[in-house]
Write an enzyme that holds these catalytic residues in place. Structure first.
Site, PDB file in Angstrom:
ATOM      1  N   GLY A   4       0.840  -1.194   0.000  1.00 49.16           N
ATOM      2  CA  GLY A   4       0.000   0.000   0.000  1.00 49.16           C
ATOM      3  C   GLY A   4       0.872   1.239   0.000  1.00 49.16           C
ATOM      4  O   GLY A   4       2.068   1.175   0.306  1.00 49.16           O
ATOM      5  N   GLN A  37       3.126   9.937   1.506  1.00 47.07           N
ATOM      6  CA  GLN A  37       4.417   9.249   1.699  1.00 47.07           C
ATOM      7  C   GLN A  37       5.423   9.614   0.608  1.00 47.07           C
ATOM      8  O   GLN A  37       6.616   9.398   0.773  1.00 47.07           O
ATOM      9  CB  GLN A  37       4.216   7.731   1.769  1.00 47.07           C
ATOM     10  CG  GLN A  37       3.460   7.295   3.031  1.00 47.07           C
ATOM     11  CD  GLN A  37       3.270   5.804   3.094  1.00 47.07           C
ATOM     12  OE1 GLN A  37       2.344   5.257   2.504  1.00 47.07           O
ATOM     13  NE2 GLN A  37       4.161   5.122   3.802  1.00 47.07           N
ATOM     14  N   CYS A  49       5.537  -0.292   7.675  1.00 48.95           N
ATOM     15  CA  CYS A  49       5.275   0.998   7.034  1.00 48.95           C
ATOM     16  C   CYS A  49       6.514   1.391   6.243  1.00 48.95           C
ATOM     17  O   CYS A  49       7.627   1.342   6.767  1.00 48.95           O
ATOM     18  CB  CYS A  49       4.968   2.050   8.099  1.00 48.95           C
ATOM     19  SG  CYS A  49       4.564   3.665   7.389  1.00 48.95           S
ATOM     20  N   LEU A  50       6.288   1.779   4.983  1.00 47.32           N
ATOM     21  CA  LEU A  50       7.426   2.157   4.136  1.00 47.32           C
ATOM     22  C   LEU A  50       8.089   3.436   4.662  1.00 47.32           C
ATOM     23  O   LEU A  50       9.232   3.716   4.302  1.00 47.32           O
ATOM     24  CB  LEU A  50       6.960   2.335   2.689  1.00 47.32           C
ATOM     25  CG  LEU A  50       6.413   1.052   2.034  1.00 47.32           C
ATOM     26  CD1 LEU A  50       5.877   1.343   0.638  1.00 47.32           C
ATOM     27  CD2 LEU A  50       7.483  -0.045   1.973  1.00 47.32           C
ATOM     28  N   HIS A  74      -4.763   1.536   7.743  1.00 43.17           N
ATOM     29  CA  HIS A  74      -3.386   2.060   7.853  1.00 43.17           C
ATOM     30  C   HIS A  74      -3.205   3.234   6.874  1.00 43.17           C
ATOM     31  O   HIS A  74      -2.642   4.277   7.229  1.00 43.17           O
ATOM     32  CB  HIS A  74      -2.422   0.916   7.532  1.00 43.17           C
ATOM     33  CG  HIS A  74      -0.965   1.276   7.525  1.00 43.17           C
ATOM     34  ND1 HIS A  74      -0.059   0.747   8.412  1.00 43.17           N
ATOM     35  CD2 HIS A  74      -0.235   2.076   6.692  1.00 43.17           C
ATOM     36  CE1 HIS A  74       1.149   1.224   8.151  1.00 43.17           C
ATOM     37  NE2 HIS A  74       1.075   2.028   7.098  1.00 43.17           N
ATOM     38  N   GLU A  75      -3.695   3.065   5.638  1.00 42.22           N
ATOM     39  CA  GLU A  75      -3.496   4.102   4.608  1.00 42.22           C
ATOM     40  C   GLU A  75      -4.358   5.333   4.893  1.00 42.22           C
ATOM     41  O   GLU A  75      -3.903   6.470   4.691  1.00 42.22           O
ATOM     42  CB  GLU A  75      -3.806   3.545   3.212  1.00 42.22           C
ATOM     43  CG  GLU A  75      -2.959   2.348   2.783  1.00 42.22           C
ATOM     44  CD  GLU A  75      -1.461   2.553   2.913  1.00 42.22           C
ATOM     45  OE1 GLU A  75      -1.014   3.712   2.869  1.00 42.22           O
ATOM     46  OE2 GLU A  75      -0.732   1.565   3.079  1.00 42.22           O
ATOM     47  N   HIS A 131      -2.683   7.451   7.316  1.00 42.52           N
ATOM     48  CA  HIS A 131      -1.663   8.320   6.699  1.00 42.52           C
ATOM     49  C   HIS A 131      -2.281   9.618   6.188  1.00 42.52           C
ATOM     50  O   HIS A 131      -1.689  10.689   6.321  1.00 42.52           O
ATOM     51  CB  HIS A 131      -1.000   7.615   5.506  1.00 42.52           C
ATOM     52  CG  HIS A 131       0.176   6.749   5.858  1.00 42.52           C
ATOM     53  ND1 HIS A 131       1.282   7.228   6.515  1.00 42.52           N
ATOM     54  CD2 HIS A 131       0.432   5.435   5.597  1.00 42.52           C
ATOM     55  CE1 HIS A 131       2.166   6.236   6.666  1.00 42.52           C
ATOM     56  NE2 HIS A 131       1.670   5.149   6.122  1.00 42.52           N
TER      57      HIS A 131
END
Ligand code: K1U
Ligand code: ZN
Length: 200
Positions: free
Chosen positions: A75, A80, A123-124, A165-166, A169
């Site tokens: 994702g 990000q 998480c990236l 999660h997204e 963000h």
């Protein structure tokens, strides 16, 4: 900003066979963009709504897929890569399955189950750090697709975890905010130290 571009430039003339999933790479120039890492303050911004799904948004989505697949991740939220707009890309296909690229524009949770479930998250923007997080087990998400059409869809399992999660963000929330203060402070301290050394 690092841009690694792919396009039709340099290809021989005449008819060229292109796989449908790759075709967009030849329409728009796509780029792998840098992924912001904590403690970058931009990750705490609340992203703005997309008013119109236009070519600018479609270009952003193309860049997000390039960046997400390269990372690799399952994702990605636009913030990000430093773009504070409410756009999410996702692909939950397993290694041996066909790609399943999904786009969620202005996604919102319109219903959450009372039931909770615990999933390990990564998480990236917090590389190589994984922890279990408890969230509603099922959610209903409303979003626009790339044509600007509205959809509502129920999610459970990894889909429910990933979309929550997204969307976090998009609201400047990170998965470490769901952990104890002790764990969160420890990981923020580690990445702050790394950032300080990199700036020296
Ligand atoms: O939003 C992000 O930072 C991407 C993140 C999404 C996510 C993963 C797990 C639970 C919730 C949300 C990632 O993709 S981390 C990398 C990852 O999980 C993964 C990478 C390659 C193969 C399989 C998983
Ligand atoms: Zn993340």
């Amino acid at each position: 900003m690092r841009r690694r571009e792919s396009s039709a430039d340099g290809l021989p003339g005449g008819h060229v066979e292109i796989d449908p999933p790759l075709a967009t790479a030849y329409i728009a120039r796509m780029a792998i963009r840098d992924i912001l890492v904590i403690p970058d303050k931009q990750l705490r911004l609340v992203s703005r709504k997309v008013e119109r799904v236009d070519d600018g948004i479609r270009q952003l989505v193309a860049d997000m897929f390039e960046t997400m697949y390269d990372a690799p991740g399952i994702g990605l939220a636009a913030i990000q890569i430093g773009e504070p707009v409410r756009v999410v890309t996702m692909d939950l296909a397993k290694k041996d399955e066909e790609k399943d690229p999904r786009v969620f524009i202005n996604p919102e949770i319109v219903w959450s189950s009372e039931e909770k479930s615990v999933h390990e998250e990564g998480c990236l923007s917090i590389p190589e750090y994984y922890e279990e997080v408890e969230r509603p087990a099922q959610v209903k998400v409303r979003y626009l697709d790339l044509e600007g059409k509205e959809h509502e869809e129920e999610a459970d399992g990894l889909f429910a975890t990933c979309i929550q999660h997204e969307i976090d963000h998009l609201n400047g929330v990170l998965f470490i905010d769901h952990l104890s203060k002790l764990k969160r402070d420890r990981v923020v301290k580690k990445f702050t130290k790394i950032a300080r050394h990199a700036a020296e």
